[in-house]
Design a protein around this motif. Structure first.
Motif, PDB file in Angstrom:
ATOM      1  N   GLU A   1       0.831  -1.211   0.000  1.00  0.00           N
ATOM      2  CA  GLU A   1       0.000   0.000   0.000  1.00  0.00           C
ATOM      3  C   GLU A   1       0.864   1.258   0.000  1.00  0.00           C
ATOM      4  O   GLU A   1       0.517   2.249  -0.639  1.00  0.00           O
ATOM      5  N   GLU A   2       2.000   1.233   0.683  1.00  0.00           N
ATOM      6  CA  GLU A   2       2.910   2.385   0.647  1.00  0.00           C
ATOM      7  C   GLU A   2       3.463   2.614  -0.755  1.00  0.00           C
ATOM      8  O   GLU A   2       3.554   3.748  -1.223  1.00  0.00           O
ATOM      9  N   ILE A   3       3.832   1.533  -1.424  1.00  0.00           N
ATOM     10  CA  ILE A   3       4.346   1.655  -2.786  1.00  0.00           C
ATOM     11  C   ILE A   3       3.243   2.122  -3.724  1.00  0.00           C
ATOM     12  O   ILE A   3       3.466   2.977  -4.578  1.00  0.00           O
ATOM     13  N   TYR A   4       2.049   1.593  -3.555  1.00  0.00           N
ATOM     14  CA  TYR A   4       0.894   2.021  -4.362  1.00  0.00           C
ATOM     15  C   TYR A   4       0.688   3.528  -4.217  1.00  0.00           C
ATOM     16  O   TYR A   4       0.567   4.240  -5.204  1.00  0.00           O
ATOM     17  N   THR A   5       0.671   4.002  -2.992  1.00  0.00           N
ATOM     18  CA  THR A   5       0.477   5.434  -2.730  1.00  0.00           C
ATOM     19  C   THR A   5       1.597   6.249  -3.349  1.00  0.00           C
ATOM     20  O   THR A   5       1.351   7.306  -3.937  1.00  0.00           O
ATOM     21  N   ALA A   6       2.826   5.762  -3.244  1.00  0.00           N
ATOM     22  CA  ALA A   6       3.958   6.484  -3.836  1.00  0.00           C
ATOM     23  C   ALA A   6       3.788   6.605  -5.345  1.00  0.00           C
ATOM     24  O   ALA A   6       3.954   7.693  -5.912  1.00  0.00           O
ATOM     25  N   TRP A   7       3.469   5.493  -6.012  1.00  0.00           N
ATOM     26  CA  TRP A   7       3.300   5.538  -7.464  1.00  0.00           C
ATOM     27  C   TRP A   7       2.162   6.464  -7.870  1.00  0.00           C
ATOM     28  O   TRP A   7       2.294   7.260  -8.787  1.00  0.00           O
ATOM     29  N   VAL A   8       1.054   6.355  -7.182  1.00  0.00           N
ATOM     30  CA  VAL A   8      -0.135   7.096  -7.592  1.00  0.00           C
ATOM     31  C   VAL A   8      -0.034   8.588  -7.267  1.00  0.00           C
ATOM     32  O   VAL A   8      -0.456   9.426  -8.059  1.00  0.00           O
ATOM     33  N   GLU A   9       0.567   8.915  -6.140  1.00  0.00           N
ATOM     34  CA  GLU A   9       0.563  10.317  -5.698  1.00  0.00           C
ATOM     35  C   GLU A   9       1.815  11.102  -6.052  1.00  0.00           C
ATOM     36  O   GLU A   9       1.744  12.318  -6.194  1.00  0.00           O
ATOM     37  N   THR A  10       2.958  10.433  -6.176  1.00  0.00           N
ATOM     38  CA  THR A  10       4.181  11.223  -6.333  1.00  0.00           C
ATOM     39  C   THR A  10       5.054  10.856  -7.525  1.00  0.00           C
ATOM     40  O   THR A  10       6.013  11.556  -7.805  1.00  0.00           O
ATOM     41  N   MET A  11       4.741   9.749  -8.216  1.00  0.00           N
ATOM     42  CA  MET A  11       5.617   9.322  -9.304  1.00  0.00           C
ATOM     43  C   MET A  11       4.839   9.202 -10.612  1.00  0.00           C
ATOM     44  O   MET A  11       3.615   9.142 -10.616  1.00  0.00           O
ATOM     45  N   ASP A  12       5.578   9.130 -11.702  1.00  0.00           N
ATOM     46  CA  ASP A  12       4.986   9.042 -13.032  1.00  0.00           C
ATOM     47  C   ASP A  12       4.999   7.587 -13.499  1.00  0.00           C
ATOM     48  O   ASP A  12       6.038   7.063 -13.898  1.00  0.00           O
ATOM     49  N   LEU A  13       3.832   6.953 -13.444  1.00  0.00           N
ATOM     50  CA  LEU A  13       3.721   5.556 -13.858  1.00  0.00           C
ATOM     51  C   LEU A  13       4.086   5.343 -15.317  1.00  0.00           C
ATOM     52  O   LEU A  13       4.597   4.307 -15.703  1.00  0.00           O
ATOM     53  N   ALA A  14       3.796   6.348 -16.133  1.00  0.00           N
ATOM     54  CA  ALA A  14       4.021   6.220 -17.570  1.00  0.00           C
ATOM     55  C   ALA A  14       5.504   6.273 -17.933  1.00  0.00           C
ATOM     56  O   ALA A  14       5.913   5.745 -18.957  1.00  0.00           O
ATOM     57  N   SER A  15       6.310   6.918 -17.113  1.00  0.00           N
ATOM     58  CA  SER A  15       7.747   7.041 -17.383  1.00  0.00           C
ATOM     59  C   SER A  15       8.560   6.570 -16.176  1.00  0.00           C
ATOM     60  O   SER A  15       9.238   7.353 -15.514  1.00  0.00           O
ATOM     61  N   PRO A  16       8.524   5.279 -15.877  1.00  0.00           N
ATOM     62  CA  PRO A  16       9.222   4.794 -14.687  1.00  0.00           C
ATOM     63  C   PRO A  16      10.730   4.959 -14.755  1.00  0.00           C
ATOM     64  O   PRO A  16      11.390   5.005 -13.730  1.00  0.00           O
ATOM     65  N   ASN A  17      11.290   5.069 -15.964  1.00  0.00           N
ATOM     66  CA  ASN A  17      12.737   5.241 -16.084  1.00  0.00           C
ATOM     67  C   ASN A  17      13.185   6.625 -15.628  1.00  0.00           C
ATOM     68  O   ASN A  17      14.367   6.840 -15.371  1.00  0.00           O
ATOM     69  N   HIS A  18      12.263   7.553 -15.527  1.00  0.00           N
ATOM     70  CA  HIS A  18      12.585   8.906 -15.081  1.00  0.00           C
ATOM     71  C   HIS A  18      12.321   9.103 -13.589  1.00  0.00           C
ATOM     72  O   HIS A  18      12.420  10.204 -13.087  1.00  0.00           O
ATOM     73  N   VAL A  19      11.980   8.028 -12.917  1.00  0.00           N
ATOM     74  CA  VAL A  19      11.680   8.091 -11.486  1.00  0.00           C
ATOM     75  C   VAL A  19      12.889   7.598 -10.705  1.00  0.00           C
ATOM     76  O   VAL A  19      13.440   6.540 -11.001  1.00  0.00           O
ATOM     77  N   ASP A  20      13.295   8.385  -9.713  1.00  0.00           N
ATOM     78  CA  ASP A  20      14.413   7.987  -8.859  1.00  0.00           C
ATOM     79  C   ASP A  20      13.868   7.246  -7.641  1.00  0.00           C
ATOM     80  O   ASP A  20      13.266   7.844  -6.762  1.00  0.00           O
ATOM     81  N   LEU A  21      14.071   5.954  -7.622  1.00  0.00           N
ATOM     82  CA  LEU A  21      13.558   5.126  -6.532  1.00  0.00           C
ATOM     83  C   LEU A  21      14.530   5.003  -5.363  1.00  0.00           C
ATOM     84  O   LEU A  21      14.185   4.429  -4.341  1.00  0.00           O
TER      85      LEU A  21
END
Length: 86
Positions: free
Chosen positions: A31-51
């Motif tokens: 659920e924490e990862i879900y919230t992170a993806w949905v609220e703060t990261m760009d699902l469409a461009s995961p390569n541009h997300v700094d994890l």
């Protein structure tokens, strides 16, 4: 009716990500990862997300390996995308 359907799909998606995370650590991690993806990261461009920051924090919090955590981030991203297409 559309709002009810959207809420139902969101709840199903959360159940799926919790189950996925429960297989390697704890359902709350999903659920924490879900919230992170949905609220703060760009699902469409995961390569541009700094994890890296997420990985550092969640690795310590849930005592899971960074490799497993990265795989979980991707699995949950795919689940969210799949539910978004329905």
């Amino acid at each position: 009716m559309k709002l009810e359907y959207a809420c139902s799909m969101n709840q199903r998606c959360i159940l799926m990500v919790r189950a996925e995370a429960g297989a390697i650590a704890h359902p709350d991690l999903g659920e924490e990862i879900y919230t992170a993806w949905v609220e703060t990261m760009d699902l469409a461009s995961p390569n541009h997300v700094d994890l890296n920051n997420w990985i550092d924090v969640l690795t310590v919090k849930y005592q899971v390996s960074p490799i497993s955590l990265r795989a979980l981030f991707e699995a949950i991203r795919l689940i969210i995308n799949w539910y978004g297409q329905i």
